[in-house]
Design a protein around this motif. Structure first.
Motif, PDB file in Angstrom:
ATOM      1  N   THR A 442     -28.910 -35.956 -25.237  1.00 13.73           N
ATOM      2  CA  THR A 442     -28.958 -36.979 -24.196  1.00 13.73           C
ATOM      3  C   THR A 442     -30.393 -37.206 -23.724  1.00 13.73           C
ATOM      4  OG1 THR A 442     -26.704 -36.530 -23.444  1.00 13.73           O
ATOM      5  CG2 THR A 442     -28.176 -37.592 -21.874  1.00 13.73           C
ATOM      6  N   LEU A 443     -31.149 -36.137 -23.564  1.00 11.99           N
ATOM      7  CA  LEU A 443     -32.538 -36.282 -23.133  1.00 11.99           C
ATOM      8  C   LEU A 443     -33.359 -37.081 -24.143  1.00 11.99           C
ATOM      9  CD1 LEU A 443     -33.331 -32.744 -21.644  1.00 11.99           C
ATOM     10  CD2 LEU A 443     -32.946 -34.884 -20.395  1.00 11.99           C
ATOM     11  N   GLN A 444     -33.114 -36.854 -25.414  1.00 14.08           N
ATOM     12  CA  GLN A 444     -33.838 -37.619 -26.424  1.00 14.08           C
ATOM     13  C   GLN A 444     -33.375 -39.077 -26.450  1.00 14.08           C
ATOM     14  OE1 GLN A 444     -33.200 -35.327 -30.014  1.00 14.08           O
ATOM     15  NE2 GLN A 444     -34.997 -34.032 -29.643  1.00 14.08           N
ATOM     16  N   LEU A 445     -32.087 -39.294 -26.217  1.00 16.92           N
ATOM     17  CA  LEU A 445     -31.562 -40.661 -26.171  1.00 16.92           C
ATOM     18  C   LEU A 445     -32.251 -41.471 -25.081  1.00 16.92           C
ATOM     19  CD1 LEU A 445     -29.331 -42.732 -27.117  1.00 16.92           C
ATOM     20  CD2 LEU A 445     -27.956 -41.839 -25.219  1.00 16.92           C
ATOM     21  N   ILE A 446     -32.463 -40.861 -23.938  1.00 15.14           N
ATOM     22  CA  ILE A 446     -33.072 -41.568 -22.810  1.00 15.14           C
ATOM     23  C   ILE A 446     -34.586 -41.358 -22.741  1.00 15.14           C
ATOM     24  CG2 ILE A 446     -30.930 -41.464 -21.478  1.00 15.14           C
ATOM     25  CD1 ILE A 446     -32.171 -39.201 -19.837  1.00 15.14           C
ATOM     26  N   GLN A 447     -35.140 -40.770 -23.791  1.00 21.91           N
ATOM     27  CA  GLN A 447     -36.584 -40.505 -23.846  1.00 21.91           C
ATOM     28  C   GLN A 447     -37.050 -39.792 -22.570  1.00 21.91           C
ATOM     29  OE1 GLN A 447     -38.800 -44.053 -24.834  1.00 21.91           O
ATOM     30  NE2 GLN A 447     -38.005 -44.120 -26.918  1.00 21.91           N
ATOM     31  N   PHE A 448     -36.239 -38.820 -22.153  1.00 21.35           N
ATOM     32  CA  PHE A 448     -36.554 -37.948 -21.017  1.00 21.35           C
ATOM     33  C   PHE A 448     -36.750 -38.752 -19.718  1.00 21.35           C
ATOM     34  CE2 PHE A 448     -37.713 -35.799 -24.891  1.00 21.35           C
ATOM     35  CZ  PHE A 448     -37.155 -34.530 -24.715  1.00 21.35           C
ATOM     36  N   GLY A 449     -36.116 -39.922 -19.655  1.00 23.17           N
ATOM     37  CA  GLY A 449     -36.122 -40.681 -18.416  1.00 23.17           C
ATOM     38  C   GLY A 449     -36.742 -42.062 -18.511  1.00 23.17           C
ATOM     39  N   LYS A 450     -37.402 -42.391 -19.597  1.00 21.85           N
ATOM     40  CA  LYS A 450     -38.012 -43.721 -19.714  1.00 21.85           C
ATOM     41  C   LYS A 450     -36.974 -44.783 -20.056  1.00 21.85           C
ATOM     42  CE  LYS A 450     -41.962 -46.230 -21.553  1.00 21.85           C
ATOM     43  NZ  LYS A 450     -43.288 -46.110 -22.193  1.00 21.85           N
ATOM     44  N   LYS A 451     -35.994 -44.439 -20.884  1.00 21.00           N
ATOM     45  CA  LYS A 451     -34.907 -45.356 -21.223  1.00 21.00           C
ATOM     46  C   LYS A 451     -33.663 -44.982 -20.425  1.00 21.00           C
ATOM     47  CE  LYS A 451     -35.955 -46.795 -25.982  1.00 21.00           C
ATOM     48  NZ  LYS A 451     -35.402 -46.837 -27.365  1.00 21.00           N
ATOM     49  N   ASN A 452     -32.859 -45.997 -20.082  1.00 13.68           N
ATOM     50  CA  ASN A 452     -31.601 -45.724 -19.406  1.00 13.68           C
ATOM     51  C   ASN A 452     -30.764 -46.984 -19.365  1.00 13.68           C
ATOM     52  OD1 ASN A 452     -29.742 -44.046 -17.905  1.00 13.68           O
ATOM     53  ND2 ASN A 452     -31.550 -42.966 -17.105  1.00 13.68           N
ATOM     54  N   ARG A 453     -29.511 -46.800 -18.992  1.00 12.10           N
ATOM     55  CA  ARG A 453     -28.645 -47.953 -18.794  1.00 12.10           C
ATOM     56  C   ARG A 453     -29.125 -48.698 -17.548  1.00 12.10           C
ATOM     57  NH1 ARG A 453     -22.938 -44.839 -20.042  1.00 12.10           N
ATOM     58  NH2 ARG A 453     -22.920 -45.190 -22.302  1.00 12.10           N
ATOM     59  N   PHE A 454     -29.394 -49.966 -17.743  1.00  8.99           N
ATOM     60  CA  PHE A 454     -29.968 -50.817 -16.705  1.00  8.99           C
ATOM     61  C   PHE A 454     -28.888 -51.552 -15.910  1.00  8.99           C
ATOM     62  CE2 PHE A 454     -31.552 -55.290 -16.011  1.00  8.99           C
ATOM     63  CZ  PHE A 454     -32.327 -55.022 -14.894  1.00  8.99           C
ATOM     64  N   ALA A 455     -27.917 -52.097 -16.617  1.00  7.45           N
ATOM     65  CA  ALA A 455     -26.862 -52.886 -15.971  1.00  7.45           C
ATOM     66  C   ALA A 455     -25.567 -52.742 -16.745  1.00  7.45           C
ATOM     67  CB  ALA A 455     -27.266 -54.362 -15.884  1.00  7.45           C
ATOM     68  N   THR A 456     -24.473 -53.003 -16.055  1.00  7.10           N
ATOM     69  CA  THR A 456     -23.147 -53.021 -16.667  1.00  7.10           C
ATOM     70  C   THR A 456     -22.536 -54.393 -16.439  1.00  7.10           C
ATOM     71  OG1 THR A 456     -22.814 -50.659 -16.253  1.00  7.10           O
ATOM     72  CG2 THR A 456     -20.854 -51.982 -16.694  1.00  7.10           C
ATOM     73  N   VAL A 457     -22.126 -55.040 -17.530  1.00  8.91           N
ATOM     74  CA  VAL A 457     -21.382 -56.301 -17.437  1.00  8.91           C
ATOM     75  C   VAL A 457     -19.922 -55.953 -17.707  1.00  8.91           C
ATOM     76  CG1 VAL A 457     -21.146 -58.656 -18.280  1.00  8.91           C
ATOM     77  CG2 VAL A 457     -23.398 -57.563 -18.251  1.00  8.91           C
TER      78      VAL A 457
END
Length: 547
Positions: A442-457
């Motif tokens: 999970t940490l690698q998926l989010i690049q340790f906090g730089k990437k993340n889910r921004f919005a939910t439609v």
């Protein structure tokens, strides 16, 4: 106003809207005739007014003038040249705009080389973007092309249908900053000039971006910060902090000329510190009408098999259309859009996912490892890819047009089914790095906090008459919850077939928003089944959806 109408699809400007009469700008005086250029017209006028003679008198007549009068006239002309104002002021006094005297060898492209954005001047649209309290990371800038003369006097242009002429003649942009998109009486105004006769395209984007950083306090991209970006007031991305300028061909999108022409023609721009567009909520109950672009034609390899029963005929909008966005909450930002999906599209999504539905899983935080997902979530779900599915692909494009965030940021569609009593306790859609320190994937998926889910439609595929609400227990800034099953507090949204809501897990600065806590309340009706689906949109490209 309680509502706003915006035509959002980029298109050449047809006309500029009338500015408020109480703030009418100074009109630069432009000659209606005199094709030889401003300087030539000015010389003839000055000569004619000076002594009543024509400046084009023949040399033989000039030689006939006696010597003494000639000397006296030369002295008068010399003193007149020293004592009179600069020729620029003379030009304006006789109705000639020196900005029209542009060299034919100028390398700047004409504004008509680009498709100009919708023109939304602050004089008539500012209230549709400002908030009563500052919004972190979301900034509004009013943009006004002006002509700056040699003495530093700025002359604004009146409303005009010929924006291309304005952009070619003006040599300066005047910016008024509303930091935090806040309706505050305290604001900053600056001017940035280009070359005298180079038009708005000659202004340096690099210089402008530096001023934006200084005036708004924009943070630079970093290990946990996406680069900031500038947008038109309708959500069309103009340029970002780390974008490389297109060099060589000044007529291409992404060149300095294109960026500055777009900014100059917009009337108003929006800066998002987090780098992604968010519709300004303004206030609870605010409504704005936006245009959804028509979907592109499907590729030849999609939907070609006419005998494929999995691709039924679905009634779907094929042309540009308007939808109304209503603000349900500012904290967190929750927006509602009715009629986003047709009934046949809703049925198609549910039917396609039905054979693949399984009881839902969750991403367990460090503190919850080893626990069953059913402790929090009892729904069923399935993921659908739009590959080789023209219907889902079209809805993906519609979602992109609604959010103004590229398809490359989307995950696959997650389809959800809730029977009687089934629910999902309050949770966040983002991944807090602090809660996943033991989960390397999970940490690698989010690049340790730089990437993340921004919005939910979130799409509602059926009506639910009793229960099944989407709840936001911290809406309005309510304190943290202790009971994540509680559906009695905060904002509650009832499912309605075809309606979607957008809620943002990150604020405009790109920071995790703890107020975005939300849950699915239990379905209570005996006959009710809640079908829904959602698109998670990230703050950066993720590779799930192919462009």
């Amino acid at each position: 106003p309680s509502s706003a109408t915006i035509i959002c699809a980029p298109r050449p400007i047809q006309s500029l809207k009338t500015m408020a009469a109480k703030k009418k700008p100074v009109k630069p005086k432009v000659a209606t005739k005199g094709g030889g250029g401003g300087a030539t017209v000015m010389a003839k006028k000055v000569s004619s007014n000076g002594n009543g003679s024509n400046s084009s008198s023949s040399s033989s007549n000039a030689n006939a003038v006696p010597l003494l009068p000639t000397v006296i006239m030369a002295a008068i002309a010399f003193l007149g040249g020293v004592l009179t104002p600069p020729s620029l002021h003379v030009a304006r006094s006789v109705g000639v705009d020196p900005a029209r005297n542009v060299s034919s060898n100028n390398a700047m492209p004409a504004a008509s080389s680009f498709a100009l954005p919708s023109y939304l001047p602050c004089s008539s649209h500012l209230d549709e973007y400002l908030h009563n309290a500052p919004v972190p990371g979301l900034h509004v800038i009013c943009v006004e092309p002006v002509y700056l003369d040699d003495n530093g006097k700025a002359s604004a242009y009146p409303p005009s249908s010929d924006m291309s002429r304005v952009l070619s003649e003006a040599n300066t942009l005047r910016f008024t900053f509303y930091k935090g998109s806040h309706a505050s009486p305290i604001r900053r105004r600056i001017k940035i000039a280009g070359s005298k006769n180079g038009g708005i395209a000659s202004i340096s984007w690099q210089e402008v971006s530096v001023k934006f950083v200084e005036e708004l306090g924009l943070a630079s991209t970093g290990p946990k910060q996406q680069p900031w970006a500038a947008f038109t007031a309708t959500g069309e991305r103009i340029a970002g902090e780390i974008d490389d300028l297109v060099r060589g061909d000044v007529t291409k999108v992404g060149s300095n000329a294109h960026i500055m022409t777009t900014i100059g023609a917009s009337g108003m721009i929006v800066i998002a510190q987090g780098g992604n567009w968010r519709w300004p909520g303004v206030r609870a109950g605010f409504r704005r009408t936006v245009e959804l672009a028509p979907p592109p034609p499907p590729p030849r390899n999609l939907g070609d098999d006419k005998d494929d029963d999995s691709q039924p005929s679905v009634e779907a909008p094929r042309e540009a259309r308007n939808v109304t966005i209503q603000t349900l909450s500012l904290q967190p930002l929750v927006l509602s859009i009715e009629g986003f999906l047709t009934d046949s599209e809703c049925d198609y999504i549910a039917n396609k996912a039905s054979p693949s539905m399984k009881y839902s899983s969750v991403s367990l935080k460090d503190a919850d490892v080893g626990k069953a997902a059913s402790n929090w979530r009892t729904s069923q779900s399935a993921f659908l890819s739009a590959d080789n599915d023209p219907i889902l692909r079209e809805i993906e494009h519609r979602t992109q047009s609604l959010t103004r965030v590229p398809r490359s940021h989307q995950e696959y569609v997650q389809v959800l089914r809730y029977g009687k009593g089934e629910k999902y306790d309050a949770h966040h859609d983002y991944f807090d790095p602090a809660a996943y320190q033991s989960d390397r994937n999970t940490l690698q998926l989010i690049q340790f906090g730089k990437k993340n889910r921004f919005a939910t439609v979130f799409w509602y595929l059926t009506d639910v008459h009793d229960g099944g609400h989407t709840v936001f227990p911290r809406a309005g800034g309510l304190p943290p919850v202790h009971d994540h099953t509680d559906c009695t507090r905060g904002l509650k949204v009832q499912p309605q077939k075809g309606k979607v809501i957008i809620f943002y897990s990150l604020d405009a600065a790109g920071t995790l928003d703890p107020l975005s806590l939300h849950g699915a309340c239990p379905v209570l009706g005996e006959e009710d089944v809640k079908w829904a689906a959602n698109k998670w949109i990230w703050n950066a490209p993720m590779g799930y959806v192919r462009e």
